[in-house]
Design a protein around this motif. Structure first.
Motif, PDB file in Angstrom:
ATOM      1  N   PRO A  10       0.694  -1.271  -0.070  1.00 18.23           N
ATOM      2  CA  PRO A  10       0.077   0.087  -0.010  1.00 18.23           C
ATOM      3  C   PRO A  10       0.854   1.160  -0.092  1.00 18.23           C
ATOM      4  CG  PRO A  10      -0.219  -1.148   2.108  1.00 18.23           C
ATOM      5  CD  PRO A  10       0.645  -2.327   0.928  1.00 18.23           C
ATOM      6  N   LYS A  14       0.906   2.258  -7.067  1.00 18.89           N
ATOM      7  CA  LYS A  14       0.262   1.623  -8.214  1.00 18.89           C
ATOM      8  C   LYS A  14      -1.090   2.061  -8.947  1.00 18.89           C
ATOM      9  CE  LYS A  14      -1.930  -1.417  -4.760  1.00 18.89           C
ATOM     10  NZ  LYS A  14      -3.223  -0.751  -4.558  1.00 18.89           N
ATOM     11  N   THR A  32      -9.665  -2.526  -7.696  1.00 19.31           N
ATOM     12  CA  THR A  32     -10.694  -2.789  -6.955  1.00 19.31           C
ATOM     13  C   THR A  32     -10.834  -2.025  -5.723  1.00 19.31           C
ATOM     14  OG1 THR A  32      -9.081  -4.406  -5.912  1.00 19.31           O
ATOM     15  CG2 THR A  32     -10.480  -5.397  -7.438  1.00 19.31           C
ATOM     16  N   GLY A  33     -10.018  -1.210  -5.373  1.00 20.49           N
ATOM     17  CA  GLY A  33     -10.011  -0.344  -4.213  1.00 20.49           C
ATOM     18  C   GLY A  33     -10.993   0.793  -4.465  1.00 20.49           C
ATOM     19  N   ARG A  37     -14.341   1.641  -2.814  1.00 23.40           N
ATOM     20  CA  ARG A  37     -14.529   3.207  -2.436  1.00 23.40           C
ATOM     21  C   ARG A  37     -15.943   3.687  -2.547  1.00 23.40           C
ATOM     22  NH1 ARG A  37      -9.080   2.752  -1.790  1.00 23.40           N
ATOM     23  NH2 ARG A  37      -8.746   3.700  -4.032  1.00 23.40           N
ATOM     24  N   ILE A  54     -11.965  -2.500   5.258  1.00 24.20           N
ATOM     25  CA  ILE A  54     -11.390  -1.454   4.831  1.00 24.20           C
ATOM     26  C   ILE A  54     -10.688  -0.536   5.782  1.00 24.20           C
ATOM     27  CG2 ILE A  54     -10.815   0.393   3.386  1.00 24.20           C
ATOM     28  CD1 ILE A  54     -12.453  -0.711   1.113  1.00 24.20           C
ATOM     29  N   HIS A  58      -7.907  -4.660   6.922  1.00 25.64           N
ATOM     30  CA  HIS A  58      -8.009  -6.138   6.306  1.00 25.64           C
ATOM     31  C   HIS A  58      -8.472  -6.288   4.805  1.00 25.64           C
ATOM     32  CE1 HIS A  58      -7.551  -7.931  10.272  1.00 25.64           C
ATOM     33  NE2 HIS A  58      -8.281  -6.859  10.878  1.00 25.64           N
ATOM     34  N   LEU A  60     -10.645  -7.830   1.899  1.00 28.36           N
ATOM     35  CA  LEU A  60     -12.047  -8.435   1.865  1.00 28.36           C
ATOM     36  C   LEU A  60     -11.892 -10.188   1.558  1.00 28.36           C
ATOM     37  CD1 LEU A  60     -12.733  -5.344   1.244  1.00 28.36           C
ATOM     38  CD2 LEU A  60     -14.844  -6.465   0.250  1.00 28.36           C
ATOM     39  N   GLY A  86      -4.607  -3.419  -7.900  1.00 32.66           N
ATOM     40  CA  GLY A  86      -4.975  -3.707  -6.626  1.00 32.66           C
ATOM     41  C   GLY A  86      -5.653  -5.211  -6.435  1.00 32.66           C
ATOM     42  N   ARG A  89      -4.316  -9.742  -4.896  1.00 26.68           N
ATOM     43  CA  ARG A  89      -3.839  -9.575  -3.717  1.00 26.68           C
ATOM     44  C   ARG A  89      -3.500 -10.865  -2.809  1.00 26.68           C
ATOM     45  NH1 ARG A  89      -5.688  -3.846  -3.225  1.00 26.68           N
ATOM     46  NH2 ARG A  89      -4.356  -2.872  -1.536  1.00 26.68           N
ATOM     47  N   GLN A  93      -6.538 -15.231  -5.187  1.00 21.91           N
ATOM     48  CA  GLN A  93      -6.984 -14.319  -6.393  1.00 21.91           C
ATOM     49  C   GLN A  93      -6.174 -14.411  -7.717  1.00 21.91           C
ATOM     50  OE1 GLN A  93      -7.409 -10.374  -4.695  1.00 21.91           O
ATOM     51  NE2 GLN A  93      -8.363 -11.031  -2.845  1.00 21.91           N
ATOM     52  N   ARG A 128      -1.095  11.454   2.331  1.00 17.36           N
ATOM     53  CA  ARG A 128      -2.362  11.115   1.528  1.00 17.36           C
ATOM     54  C   ARG A 128      -3.606  11.192   2.612  1.00 17.36           C
ATOM     55  NH1 ARG A 128      -2.730   5.538  -1.969  1.00 17.36           N
ATOM     56  NH2 ARG A 128      -2.974   4.707   0.256  1.00 17.36           N
ATOM     57  N   ARG A 134      -8.571   9.511   3.428  1.00 15.71           N
ATOM     58  CA  ARG A 134      -8.898   7.980   3.244  1.00 15.71           C
ATOM     59  C   ARG A 134      -8.903   7.553   4.708  1.00 15.71           C
ATOM     60  NH1 ARG A 134      -6.253   4.668  -1.402  1.00 15.71           N
ATOM     61  NH2 ARG A 134      -6.125   3.036   0.171  1.00 15.71           N
ATOM     62  N   ARG A 145      -1.895  -2.908   7.419  1.00 16.53           N
ATOM     63  CA  ARG A 145      -2.116  -3.143   5.931  1.00 16.53           C
ATOM     64  C   ARG A 145      -0.624  -3.422   5.391  1.00 16.53           C
ATOM     65  NH1 ARG A 145      -3.875   2.517   4.228  1.00 16.53           N
ATOM     66  NH2 ARG A 145      -3.815   1.843   2.054  1.00 16.53           N
TER      67      ARG A 145
END
Ligand code: ADP
Length: 194
Positions: A10, A14, A32-33, A37, A54, A58, A60, A86, A89, A93, A128, A134, A145
């Protein structure tokens, strides 16, 4: 088709690099993030569920996120290629993504792993957090994370290396310089595939 995976810890940049790749190579961007959101903003069922994971830093559950990804792929049948930002992960997946693409007679072309020193990752995310608010860019969640990244996502390096698709990119540089390294590799791959 040109199908690119961009992954890294994180805060590795990316999302930024994916945007640049998408613009230059006319691919369909799947973050995906960002999708999650948006779901949170709309307070959909998925959004409400995602919010808790989130917020705590963690991931999903795999089945849920794989289903979400499969739906996005299915509703975009005519794209020239995808950039996966994203996702994957986890190894589960990554295996699902290989299967899904295989079902469309295609596969992953290249996987870029953006490598950034941990102290820089933390500094970027804290900044950020201040700028964009966020909910997961807070020091406790950042630590969580990073820990989850090392355990669950980092094994993807070996996964893609074994497939001969891994490109490690130094991410501790100016945005344009990082992109230049990616562009060089992509141009070569496109040329070789002609
Ligand atoms: P970052 O890389 O900075 O953590 P992202 O926007 O990619 O930001 O992801 C934010 C959060 O969304 C993750 O911490 C995780 O909770 C959730 N998420 C995104 N993609 C996935 C995925 N493929 N599997 C599980 N959870 C995900």
């Amino acid at each position: 088709m040109l199908n690119i995976v961009v992954f890294g810890a994180p805060g590795c940049g990316k999302g930024t690099q994916s945007e640049l790749i998408v613009k230059k190579y006319d691919l369909f961007h799947i973050s995906t993030g960002s999708v999650l959101r948006m779901e949170i903003e709309k307070q959909t069922e998925l959004g409400k569920l995602a919010e808790e994971y989130i917020h705590d830093g963690h991931l999903l559950p795999d089945d849920l996120i794989i289903k979400m990804l499969a739906d996005i792929l299915e509703s975009n049948p005519n794209e020239k290629g995808f950039i996966f930002d994203g996702f994957p992960r986890t190894i589960a997946q990554a295996k699902s993504l290989d299967r899904l693409l295989y079902g469309r007679n295609t596969g992953i072309t290249a996987c870029f792993n953006l490598d950034v020193e941990e102290k820089n990752l933390i500094a970027r995310m804290l900044k950020r957090g201040e700028e964009q608010g966020r909910c997961d860019d807070t020091s406790d969640t950042i630590r969580k994370r990073l820990e989850i990244y090392r355990i669950r996502t980092e094994p993807l390096i070996a996964y893609y290396k074994k497939q001969g698709k891994l490109f490690k990119i130094k991410g501790d540089k100016f945005v344009d310089d990082v992109f230049e390294d990616i562009r060089e590799i992509l141009d070569r791959l496109i040329y070789q595939n002609k």
